[in-house]
Write an enzyme that holds these catalytic residues in place. Structure first.
Site, PDB file in Angstrom:
ATOM      1  N   CYS A  77       0.736  -1.216   0.154  1.00 32.95           N
ATOM      2  CA  CYS A  77      -0.168  -0.071  -0.094  1.00 32.95           C
ATOM      3  C   CYS A  77       0.833   1.429  -0.042  1.00 32.95           C
ATOM      4  O   CYS A  77       1.532   1.535  -1.016  1.00 32.95           O
ATOM      5  CB  CYS A  77      -0.938  -0.086   1.172  1.00 32.95           C
ATOM      6  SG  CYS A  77      -2.345   1.148   0.967  1.00 32.95           S
ATOM      7  N   HIS A 174      -3.835  -4.769  -0.267  1.00 29.18           N
ATOM      8  CA  HIS A 174      -3.433  -5.273   1.062  1.00 29.18           C
ATOM      9  C   HIS A 174      -3.488  -6.990   0.894  1.00 29.18           C
ATOM     10  O   HIS A 174      -4.536  -7.470   1.154  1.00 29.18           O
ATOM     11  CB  HIS A 174      -4.351  -4.857   2.329  1.00 29.18           C
ATOM     12  CG  HIS A 174      -4.068  -3.567   2.603  1.00 29.18           C
ATOM     13  ND1 HIS A 174      -2.959  -3.267   3.488  1.00 29.18           N
ATOM     14  CD2 HIS A 174      -4.601  -2.145   2.006  1.00 29.18           C
ATOM     15  CE1 HIS A 174      -3.109  -1.961   3.653  1.00 29.18           C
ATOM     16  NE2 HIS A 174      -4.076  -1.204   2.876  1.00 29.18           N
ATOM     17  N   GLU A 176      -2.544  -8.977   3.096  1.00 29.13           N
ATOM     18  CA  GLU A 176      -2.731  -9.681   4.326  1.00 29.13           C
ATOM     19  C   GLU A 176      -4.466  -9.475   4.672  1.00 29.13           C
ATOM     20  O   GLU A 176      -4.994 -10.167   5.484  1.00 29.13           O
ATOM     21  CB  GLU A 176      -2.187  -8.801   5.490  1.00 29.13           C
ATOM     22  CG  GLU A 176      -2.477  -7.519   5.764  1.00 29.13           C
ATOM     23  CD  GLU A 176      -2.135  -6.477   4.949  1.00 29.13           C
ATOM     24  OE1 GLU A 176      -2.484  -5.452   5.282  1.00 29.13           O
ATOM     25  OE2 GLU A 176      -1.639  -6.770   3.574  1.00 29.13           O
TER      26      GLU A 176
END
Length: 192
Positions: A77, A174, A176
């Site tokens: 990001c 992202h 994650e």
């Protein structure tokens, strides 16, 4: 596996650390240049505003350390955006790893872009075993398509969803927070 997440006060580090824990990897959080240089792999996260984050990198000397790293580095990001030449956000100079300038979304697109969007044109081992699918994004600024673009997404315009130059990788999204698809990208990064 010695994985270090750079902790410079501008990253979503806990969710990234937990994502790697789910993969059976314990990541170390550090802003120590020696620890970062000695890591097998490095994660460069980022959440927040570009000029503030860059000031933190400058104050800690990480602006010199990060571009000099030789092991695989993954910017996420804002981390990816700071790896570019510059950003319109706060008229900020970046680390100059990726040869592109980060721009603000315009043209009647709702800003920020929040939520799931399709990733396409995958061109890197970072996406080994994956095809176009949906990833999770939260951003008001983007990196235009460039020679280092290894994946794209479209939000009003087509932009770089991921970049790569040598040992440096960056994802605007992202991983994650992108479910099993994102977990596979993190696994692929560890396997590089």
């Amino acid at each position: 596996m010695n994985l270090v997440i750079i902790d410079y006060g501008a990253g979503n580090i806990q969710s990234i650390k937990f994502a790697f824990q789910r993969l059976g990897i314990n990541a170390e959080l550090s802003n120590d240049s020696k620890v970062i240089r000695n890591a097998d792999k490095v994660i460069f996260p980022g959440v927040g505003e570009a000029s503030s984050a860059m000031k933190k990198l400058l104050a800690s000397g990480l602006d010199v350390i990060i571009p000099d790293l030789k092991q695989p580095v993954l910017g996420i990001c804002l981390g990816m955006q700071l790896m570019c030449n510059s950003s319109e956000e706060g008229n900020t100079n970046g680390l100059g790893i990726f040869d592109t300038e980060v721009k603000r979304f315009r043209n009647a697109v709702k800003v920020p872009q929040v939520g799931w969007n399709k990733i396409e044109n995958l061109e890197s081992d970072l996406f080994k075993g994956l095809e176009s699918d949906f990833i999770y994004l939260v951003h008001s600024f983007y990196a235009p398509k460039a020679k280092e673009t290894i994946a794209t997404s479209t939000y009003g315009i087509e932009y770089s969803a991921a970049l790569q130059k040598d040992n440096f990788f960056g994802t605007q999204f992202h991983p994650e927070k992108s479910g099993n698809y994102g977990a596979k990208i993190l696994e692929n990064f560890i396997s590089l």
